[in-house]
Design a protein around this motif. Sequence first.
Motif, PDB file in Angstrom:
ATOM      1  N   ILE A   1      -5.803  -7.788   0.469  1.00  0.00           N
ATOM      2  CA  ILE A   1      -5.274  -6.735  -0.410  1.00  0.00           C
ATOM      3  C   ILE A   1      -4.342  -7.400  -1.422  1.00  0.00           C
ATOM      4  CG2 ILE A   1      -4.073  -4.501  -0.522  1.00  0.00           C
ATOM      5  CD1 ILE A   1      -4.647  -4.100   2.435  1.00  0.00           C
ATOM      6  N   GLY A   2      -4.584  -7.166  -2.693  1.00  0.00           N
ATOM      7  CA  GLY A   2      -3.778  -7.792  -3.746  1.00  0.00           C
ATOM      8  C   GLY A   2      -2.338  -7.289  -3.729  1.00  0.00           C
ATOM      9  N   ARG A   3      -1.455  -8.022  -4.467  1.00  0.00           N
ATOM     10  CA  ARG A   3      -0.032  -7.664  -4.431  1.00  0.00           C
ATOM     11  C   ARG A   3       0.240  -6.296  -5.048  1.00  0.00           C
ATOM     12  NH1 ARG A   3       3.186 -12.563  -6.188  1.00  0.00           N
ATOM     13  NH2 ARG A   3       2.618 -11.697  -8.151  1.00  0.00           N
ATOM     14  N   CYS A   4      -0.406  -6.027  -6.186  1.00  0.00           N
ATOM     15  CA  CYS A   4      -0.165  -4.720  -6.842  1.00  0.00           C
ATOM     16  C   CYS A   4      -0.546  -3.548  -5.947  1.00  0.00           C
ATOM     17  CB  CYS A   4      -0.982  -4.623  -8.120  1.00  0.00           C
ATOM     18  SG  CYS A   4      -0.140  -5.328  -9.473  1.00  0.00           S
ATOM     19  N   PRO A   5      -1.785  -3.548  -5.431  1.00  0.00           N
ATOM     20  CA  PRO A   5      -2.128  -2.420  -4.561  1.00  0.00           C
ATOM     21  C   PRO A   5      -1.251  -2.359  -3.314  1.00  0.00           C
ATOM     22  CG  PRO A   5      -3.941  -4.007  -4.662  1.00  0.00           C
ATOM     23  CD  PRO A   5      -2.952  -4.397  -5.710  1.00  0.00           C
ATOM     24  N   GLN A   6      -0.832  -3.506  -2.804  1.00  0.00           N
ATOM     25  CA  GLN A   6       0.059  -3.461  -1.636  1.00  0.00           C
ATOM     26  C   GLN A   6       1.314  -2.657  -1.953  1.00  0.00           C
ATOM     27  OE1 GLN A   6       1.095  -6.779   0.763  1.00  0.00           O
ATOM     28  NE2 GLN A   6      -0.773  -7.906   0.289  1.00  0.00           N
ATOM     29  N   GLU A   7       1.891  -2.952  -3.119  1.00  0.00           N
ATOM     30  CA  GLU A   7       3.144  -2.260  -3.485  1.00  0.00           C
ATOM     31  C   GLU A   7       2.921  -0.767  -3.612  1.00  0.00           C
ATOM     32  OE1 GLU A   7       4.735  -4.014  -7.006  1.00  0.00           O
ATOM     33  OE2 GLU A   7       4.957  -5.961  -6.024  1.00  0.00           O
ATOM     34  N   ARG A   8       1.825  -0.393  -4.298  1.00  0.00           N
ATOM     35  CA  ARG A   8       1.573   1.039  -4.523  1.00  0.00           C
ATOM     36  C   ARG A   8       1.283   1.761  -3.198  1.00  0.00           C
ATOM     37  NH1 ARG A   8       2.481   5.343  -4.944  1.00  0.00           N
ATOM     38  NH2 ARG A   8       1.194   7.008  -5.831  1.00  0.00           N
ATOM     39  N   LEU A   9       0.542   1.080  -2.314  1.00  0.00           N
ATOM     40  CA  LEU A   9       0.233   1.694  -1.017  1.00  0.00           C
ATOM     41  C   LEU A   9       1.529   1.920  -0.232  1.00  0.00           C
ATOM     42  CD1 LEU A   9      -2.948  -0.390  -0.113  1.00  0.00           C
ATOM     43  CD2 LEU A   9      -2.894   2.092  -0.401  1.00  0.00           C
ATOM     44  N   ARG A  10       2.399   0.923  -0.248  1.00  0.00           N
ATOM     45  CA  ARG A  10       3.663   1.084   0.490  1.00  0.00           C
ATOM     46  C   ARG A  10       4.467   2.256  -0.060  1.00  0.00           C
ATOM     47  NH1 ARG A  10       3.882  -4.593   0.634  1.00  0.00           N
ATOM     48  NH2 ARG A  10       3.270  -5.303   2.707  1.00  0.00           N
ATOM     49  N   GLU A  11       4.532   2.331  -1.403  1.00  0.00           N
ATOM     50  CA  GLU A  11       5.257   3.475  -2.015  1.00  0.00           C
ATOM     51  C   GLU A  11       4.720   4.801  -1.503  1.00  0.00           C
ATOM     52  OE1 GLU A  11       5.836   1.625  -6.442  1.00  0.00           O
ATOM     53  OE2 GLU A  11       4.785   3.531  -6.223  1.00  0.00           O
ATOM     54  N   ALA A  12       3.383   4.848  -1.291  1.00  0.00           N
ATOM     55  CA  ALA A  12       2.751   6.095  -0.848  1.00  0.00           C
ATOM     56  C   ALA A  12       2.822   6.270   0.672  1.00  0.00           C
ATOM     57  CB  ALA A  12       1.290   6.125  -1.305  1.00  0.00           C
ATOM     58  N   GLY A  13       3.487   5.348   1.343  1.00  0.00           N
ATOM     59  CA  GLY A  13       3.636   5.471   2.801  1.00  0.00           C
ATOM     60  C   GLY A  13       2.397   5.022   3.566  1.00  0.00           C
ATOM     61  N   ILE A  14       1.537   4.248   2.893  1.00  0.00           N
ATOM     62  CA  ILE A  14       0.321   3.736   3.560  1.00  0.00           C
ATOM     63  C   ILE A  14       0.501   2.230   3.706  1.00  0.00           C
ATOM     64  CG2 ILE A  14      -2.183   3.511   3.432  1.00  0.00           C
ATOM     65  CD1 ILE A  14      -2.161   5.890   1.439  1.00  0.00           C
ATOM     66  N   GLU A  15       0.538   1.763   4.932  1.00  0.00           N
ATOM     67  CA  GLU A  15       0.832   0.354   5.163  1.00  0.00           C
ATOM     68  C   GLU A  15      -0.405  -0.504   4.848  1.00  0.00           C
ATOM     69  OE1 GLU A  15       2.274  -0.203   9.113  1.00  0.00           O
ATOM     70  OE2 GLU A  15       2.398  -2.374   8.900  1.00  0.00           O
ATOM     71  N   PRO A  16      -0.297  -1.489   3.966  1.00  0.00           N
ATOM     72  CA  PRO A  16      -1.430  -2.395   3.732  1.00  0.00           C
ATOM     73  C   PRO A  16      -1.457  -3.473   4.818  1.00  0.00           C
ATOM     74  CG  PRO A  16       0.365  -2.887   2.217  1.00  0.00           C
ATOM     75  CD  PRO A  16       0.861  -1.787   3.108  1.00  0.00           C
ATOM     76  N   VAL A  17      -2.587  -3.636   5.479  1.00  0.00           N
ATOM     77  CA  VAL A  17      -2.661  -4.547   6.628  1.00  0.00           C
ATOM     78  C   VAL A  17      -3.823  -5.519   6.440  1.00  0.00           C
ATOM     79  CG1 VAL A  17      -2.926  -4.705   9.136  1.00  0.00           C
ATOM     80  CG2 VAL A  17      -1.750  -2.726   8.134  1.00  0.00           C
ATOM     81  N   GLN A  18      -3.497  -6.820   6.411  1.00  0.00           N
ATOM     82  CA  GLN A  18      -4.541  -7.843   6.283  1.00  0.00           C
ATOM     83  C   GLN A  18      -4.691  -8.673   7.549  1.00  0.00           C
ATOM     84  OE1 GLN A  18      -4.354  -9.811   2.141  1.00  0.00           O
ATOM     85  NE2 GLN A  18      -2.247  -9.151   2.525  1.00  0.00           N
ATOM     86  N   GLU A  19      -3.786  -8.463   8.507  1.00  0.00           N
ATOM     87  CA  GLU A  19      -3.763  -9.371   9.659  1.00  0.00           C
ATOM     88  C   GLU A  19      -4.973  -9.195  10.574  1.00  0.00           C
ATOM     89  OE1 GLU A  19      -0.064  -7.367  11.129  1.00  0.00           O
ATOM     90  OE2 GLU A  19      -0.951  -7.838  13.079  1.00  0.00           O
ATOM     91  N   HIS A  20      -5.743  -8.125  10.373  1.00  0.00           N
ATOM     92  CA  HIS A  20      -6.926  -7.938  11.227  1.00  0.00           C
ATOM     93  C   HIS A  20      -8.209  -8.318  10.495  1.00  0.00           C
ATOM     94  CE1 HIS A  20      -4.345  -6.143  14.142  1.00  0.00           C
ATOM     95  NE2 HIS A  20      -3.966  -5.180  13.312  1.00  0.00           N
TER      96      HIS A  20
END
Length: 511
Positions: A445-464
């Motif tokens: 997940i790219g940095r920009c979408p990560q930030e926007r997802l977090r703002e929306a309360g949706i955790e971006p997860v790449q560890e799986h």
Amino acid sequence: MTKGPLPLADGLPPAANCRFGAGCADGDGLQPHETERPLPPEIAAKVQDHPCYSEQAHHHFARMHVAVAPACNIQCHYCNRKFDCAAESRPGVVSERLTPEQALRKVMAVAQAVPALSVVGIAGPGDALASAEATFRTCALVARALPDVKLCLSTNGLALPEHVDAIVAAGVQHVTVTVNMIDPEVGERIYPWISLRGKRYRGREASRILSERQLEGIARLAEKGVLCKVNSVLIPGVNDGHLPEVNRAVRALGAFLHNVMPLLSAPEYGTHYGLRGQRGPTAAELEAVQEACGGARIMRHCRQCRADAVGLLGEDRGPEFALARLSVQPAADAAPDRAAHRTVVDRRREQSAEARARALRGVAGVGVGALRIRVAVATRGEGQVNEHFGHAREFQVYEASGEGARLVGVRRVAQYCVGGDGEEDALEGVVRALSDCVAVLASRIGRCPQERLREAGIEPVQEHAFAWIEEAVLAHLGSYADRVARGEVAHAPRPEPVPLTPEPREVREAS
Ligand code: CLF
Ligand code: SF4
């Protein structure tokens, strides 16, 4: 072939003529592996590699549709067939019509290139049985050339009763009948007319005749041991309250699976409903009706395919196999490749089941209590979290609890990362479509979408990345529950997702 038996849900008693052991019961909301019992072997053999009849199979096996059936014998208010359209991703649309011989050429080319191919279906662009001659000629050609590939038909059911024997004789083991109503009062708001034996019927009489023939056809298919799936288009305000009744009726007749699909009614499709402003359901409305139909096995992974779709469900490989691109030399069969693929899938399924069991033990160790969360997954098949966030055209949404992880739906989105303008709009579309999820799992997940997802309360997860989907979803539940218990995360109800099926920014071909 899978080693273990496929599950059949516990629940209501089977229909009198049901050949599936426990009927079509399902829908208690619990996890399949905890509540279901094995399918009889002959039924398991029919569904285990059919991507529509088995949610598990859809991660691993591909279908293709051959558009040999242009005619239709009824009119549905949600239909506008297009025969040369590469831009719309919905049933009734194709790029080119095929003769049975052209269809065989295309099937052979796909079979050579796609070892995951397990099903050849005839799903229009009209009604398979309104073009019965072409349909059955195609079935005969494909069955002779590729005996290990399943044949599948989709029909509105009007011409079904008189074709059941031909279906059985052709070796077709899977038939989908679209049943939107059993009450002609509901039906007259969906069907303006039907045409039977040269006579056109309108109004309630048309719907009464259609319904009688659909139900008769389903019962006869079940008697003959043909697996029957019922598709229903959910039309808010028209048949939403009625579909549970439809479910009970078709289940009683022996239907194996019920697929409740959302109405697609964008005005640009040019359908009666689209032009009149009839809206489709929200994701929450769709789920509510699917739950209300919970007595039957419910399909939740339908992609509302084009009539010339090729590939895994949701995949986009049709243009690769346009007639003009096929070699003039007929393609050789690649049966050994398909057999090898099945062996690989068996192994993947075993590994995935072991990983799921491990993850469930992990969740039990954490003690998630009554916690229930939704997690979105980006995948391009094989049952793994293996798609980049920015490349995803859809997300699979799982509900995770101490009982396990179950798919609740598929959300189509505009692809975020295609370059050029519109990325922000696409990202906002993804955020809205996944608003009920606490996290999105992707291989990257790219940095920009990560930030926007977090703002929306949706955790971006790449560890799986590249983990098995259910294992990853359950692992996230465990981690989430742990953080809730430690006060690091405040668990709260999530907003409903909207809209359900936005039009992708770049639609080339889909199924
Ligand atoms: Fe095609 Fe239909 Fe057979 Fe599947 S599709 S004829 S049963 S092989 Fe599948 Fe596509 Fe949904 Fe149909 S995802 S629209 S249910
Ligand atoms: Fe269109 Fe299928 Fe309805 Fe015929 S039965 S009008 S092809 S949706």
